[in-house]
Design a protein around this motif. Structure first.
Motif, mmCIF file in Angstrom:
data_model
loop_
_atom_site.group_PDB
_atom_site.id
_atom_site.type_symbol
_atom_site.label_atom_id
_atom_site.label_comp_id
_atom_site.label_asym_id
_atom_site.label_seq_id
_atom_site.Cartn_x
_atom_site.Cartn_y
_atom_site.Cartn_z
ATOM 1 N N THR A 7 12.936 7.026 -7.382
ATOM 2 C CA THR A 7 13.391 8.009 -6.286
ATOM 3 C C THR A 7 12.254 8.253 -5.053
ATOM 4 O OG1 THR A 7 12.785 10.134 -7.707
ATOM 5 C CG2 THR A 7 15.074 9.193 -8.054
ATOM 6 N N SER A 8 11.115 8.010 -5.572
ATOM 7 C CA SER A 8 9.997 8.276 -4.736
ATOM 8 C C SER A 8 9.945 7.032 -3.494
ATOM 9 C CB SER A 8 8.598 8.116 -5.209
ATOM 10 O OG SER A 8 8.277 7.141 -5.697
ATOM 11 N N LEU A 61 0.785 -1.316 0.101
ATOM 12 C CA LEU A 61 0.118 -0.043 0.114
ATOM 13 C C LEU A 61 0.847 1.236 -0.183
ATOM 14 C CD1 LEU A 61 -2.958 -0.933 2.510
ATOM 15 C CD2 LEU A 61 -2.623 -1.599 0.162
ATOM 16 N N VAL A 62 1.608 1.344 0.902
ATOM 17 C CA VAL A 62 2.758 2.485 1.091
ATOM 18 C C VAL A 62 3.484 2.892 -0.349
ATOM 19 C CG1 VAL A 62 4.600 3.550 2.255
ATOM 20 C CG2 VAL A 62 2.681 2.314 3.522
ATOM 21 N N GLY A 63 3.959 1.797 -0.803
ATOM 22 C CA GLY A 63 4.762 1.661 -2.100
ATOM 23 C C GLY A 63 4.138 2.246 -3.220
ATOM 24 N N PHE A 64 3.036 1.466 -3.592
ATOM 25 C CA PHE A 64 2.036 2.125 -4.725
ATOM 26 C C PHE A 64 1.512 3.276 -4.356
ATOM 27 C CE2 PHE A 64 1.185 -2.913 -5.501
ATOM 28 C CZ PHE A 64 2.287 -2.818 -6.554
ATOM 29 N N GLY A 65 1.137 3.413 -3.143
ATOM 30 C CA GLY A 65 0.581 4.892 -2.688
ATOM 31 C C GLY A 65 1.511 6.210 -2.891
ATOM 32 N N VAL A 66 2.724 5.791 -2.576
ATOM 33 C CA VAL A 66 3.673 6.952 -2.472
ATOM 34 C C VAL A 66 4.080 7.279 -4.018
ATOM 35 C CG1 VAL A 66 5.868 5.570 -2.497
ATOM 36 C CG2 VAL A 66 5.796 8.060 -1.441
ATOM 37 N N MET A 67 4.184 5.946 -4.855
ATOM 38 C CA MET A 67 4.428 6.409 -6.427
ATOM 39 C C MET A 67 3.278 7.198 -6.915
ATOM 40 S SD MET A 67 6.562 3.089 -7.632
ATOM 41 C CE MET A 67 5.473 1.855 -7.090
ATOM 42 N N LEU A 68 2.174 6.682 -6.662
ATOM 43 C CA LEU A 68 0.678 7.536 -7.423
ATOM 44 C C LEU A 68 1.061 8.910 -6.435
ATOM 45 C CD1 LEU A 68 -2.102 7.604 -8.510
ATOM 46 C CD2 LEU A 68 -2.900 6.544 -6.455
ATOM 47 N N GLY A 69 1.076 9.244 -5.307
ATOM 48 C CA GLY A 69 1.374 10.437 -4.817
ATOM 49 C C GLY A 69 2.256 11.472 -5.500
ATOM 50 N N ARG A 70 3.414 10.772 -5.653
ATOM 51 C CA ARG A 70 4.419 11.485 -6.641
ATOM 52 C C ARG A 70 4.036 11.985 -7.827
ATOM 53 N NH1 ARG A 70 8.096 15.213 -5.894
ATOM 54 N NH2 ARG A 70 10.173 14.880 -6.733
ATOM 55 N N VAL A 84 -2.685 7.161 2.422
ATOM 56 C CA VAL A 84 -1.585 7.106 1.499
ATOM 57 C C VAL A 84 -1.947 7.835 0.030
ATOM 58 C CG1 VAL A 84 -0.204 5.566 0.076
ATOM 59 C CG2 VAL A 84 -0.337 5.062 2.277
ATOM 60 N N VAL A 85 -3.146 7.628 -0.371
ATOM 61 C CA VAL A 85 -3.637 8.069 -1.602
ATOM 62 C C VAL A 85 -3.786 9.612 -1.432
ATOM 63 C CG1 VAL A 85 -5.353 8.037 -3.189
ATOM 64 C CG2 VAL A 85 -4.580 5.886 -2.457
ATOM 65 N N PHE A 86 -4.506 9.939 0.023
ATOM 66 C CA PHE A 86 -4.779 11.163 -0.015
ATOM 67 C C PHE A 86 -3.668 12.148 0.502
ATOM 68 C CE2 PHE A 86 -8.480 14.236 1.247
ATOM 69 C CZ PHE A 86 -9.331 13.862 0.152
ATOM 70 N N LEU A 87 -2.477 11.512 0.864
ATOM 71 C CA LEU A 87 -1.173 12.418 1.146
ATOM 72 C C LEU A 87 -1.036 13.530 0.296
ATOM 73 C CD1 LEU A 87 0.543 12.201 3.902
ATOM 74 C CD2 LEU A 87 1.930 10.886 2.349
#
Length: 465
Positions: A317-318, A72-81, A127-130
């Motif tokens: 890099t994210s 969740l964190v991995g996919f979420g942070v890439m989406l957030g970036r 994560v998605v909303f971050l």
């Protein structure tokens, strides 16, 4: 395994473990990951877990937490970036603020989180909303708590109180209630408790405690491009349309919604298994849904003004900065797992269930004890429901729904160092452990107390229906 020691000894071990952990992190300044693993090991030995079983007790809690969080964190942070560097997060933030006004930006974030939090679990939603939270905070300045707590609290309220989230569904089922009634009762309670216990409290906490905008996840403000000479290009292309951004965020909402609804219908026997149904449930599994959303974002946002190779470098890099978040969160799950395996939670709740106090208060206190002892809100919900289920016979569906409210309220309060959510919030918003205890723990407690107060007020009325 059966507890080796009595309730008093186990409680003293748990209290000592938490005290040592906080001392190592806050006073000694030992890295949280190292401190959590060390204290988990010492607690397992002190609680009498056989030495041959200690490694399993440690790795099972660590592994089960990583299984649910790392993807969740991995996919979420890439989406957030991608949302951040493409300007998509800014577009969505501008639209929300345009609808609600600048002064109501925290309220807008919280309401959006309540809506998105209906089908999406707490950690996935956060994560998605971050990037949206951080974009709004960057625009208006001030303590990031003004914007982070209303949104995070919205996801927490929905996750703890409202079906189809697993905790309230399991508790309602164990107590023999109607899940539809639980939904109808707990949804308005969650909204009111969020407004009183989260939104109003977050305004006070934001005014008293200044938390700077974190740069851990997204770095400095730029579009993520670095030239051959090491300079960063800051020229932004035209941002994506609001409909595109909203559509991307709707993908996990819809897919996870299908998963929760269809899984509930399957478990109740209302529908039968079918390849189409099974396929939709698979797509709605949270990591799969986020993967689908990320692939769509790469196609719609990542390749608008850069090559796929550049987008891949951006995503790579994210991931680096979140290694610490994932490991610390896993170690928090390890600590909670050791406390569960030692029998501390069970010993405490067994003694509480024999005190002869009113049923609603008993439900709240047992869930609170489980929450404090082992950290997981879902485990506290399901276990507390099982302990009081024998006393729920003959109650109306309305009163059973309020029992679920009381249990969920107890399972929400006092989030601390054995809760993986505590570490997610701490690291996502750049807070040290002491600040997180003064903000997130306080807000979770006021949220739970607000929900419990509403249940107490409605209990006599439910008996008259």
């Amino acid at each position: 395994m059966e507890p080796v020691y009595g309730t008093t000894t186990l409680l003293l071990i748990a209290a000592a473990a938490v005290a040592v952990l906080l001392f190592l992190i806050i006073k000694v300044r030992l890295h949280a990951f190292i401190a959590l693993v060390l204290v988990s090991l010492l607690t397992a030995v002190a609680a009498g877990i056989p030495l041959a079983d200690v490694p399993t007790a440690l790795t099972s809690g660590f592994g089960s937490t990583l299984a649910s969080v790392a993807l969740l964190v991995g996919f979420g942070v890439m989406l957030g970036r991608l949302l951040e560097v493409s300007g998509g997060a800014q577009v969505l933030a501008d639209t929300l603020i345009g609808r609600f006004g600048e002064r109501r930006a925290p309220l807008a974030l919280g309401i959006a989180a309540l809506i998105f939090g209906f089908p999406i679990f707490f950690d996935a939603g956060l994560v998605v909303f971050l990037p949206i939270i951080l974009t709004v905070a960057r625009r208006f300045g001030g303590s990031v708590l003004y914007y982070a707590l209303p949104a995070a609290g919205g996801f927490a309220a929905m996750h703890a109180l409202v079906p189809p989230h697993p905790g309230p569904v399991a508790a309602g089922t164990v107590l023999g209630g109607d899940i539809g009634v639980v939904l109808l009762v707990n949804l308005p309670i969650a909204v009111v408790a969020w407004y009183v216990g989260v939104y109003l409290v977050s305004r006070q906490l934001g005014a008293r405690i200044d938390v700077a905008l974190p740069t851990l996840l997204f770095g400095e403000i730029n579009d993520g491009r670095t030239g051959d000479d090491g300079t960063v290009t800051t020229t932004q292309p035209a941002p994506p349309a609001f409909a595109t951004v909203l559509g991307l965020l709707a993908i996990p909402l819809v897919l996870i919604g299908f998963n929760t609804v269809l899984s509930t219908l399957l478990s109740s026997g209302s529908i039968d298994s079918h390849p189409v149904v099974d396929g939709l449930i698979l797509l709605g599994n949270t990591p799969v849904a986020l993967l689908v959303t990320l692939l769509a974002a790469i196609g719609l946002l990542g390749t608008r003004d850069r090559t796929l190779s550049e987008t891949t470098d951006l995503l790579d890099t994210s991931l680096g900065p979140i290694c610490s978040i994932i490991l610390i969160t896993g170690a928090g799950g390890m600590f909670g797992g050791v406390l569960r395996a030692s029998g501390i939670g069970g010993a405490l709740t067994s003694s509480l269930s024999d005190l002869g106090i009113p049923l609603l208060l008993q439900a709240f206190l047992i869930a609170t004890a489980l929450r404090v002892a082992q950290g997981s809100a879902t485990v506290a919900l399901t276990t507390a429901a099982g302990l009081i289920a024998s006393q729920a016979g003959g109650l109306s569906d309305l009163r059973i729904a309020l029992l679920v409210t009381a249990i969920a309220a107890g399972a929400t309060v006092l989030s601390h160092v054995n809760d993986s959510g505590f570490w997610l919030v701490s690291r996502f918003f750049g807070m040290d452990e002491k600040t997180t205890l003064k903000t997130w723990t306080v807000m979770e407690t006021t949220l739970g107390l607000s929900a419990f107060a509403i249940a107490v007020a409605l209990w006599p009325l439910a008996g008259a229906v």
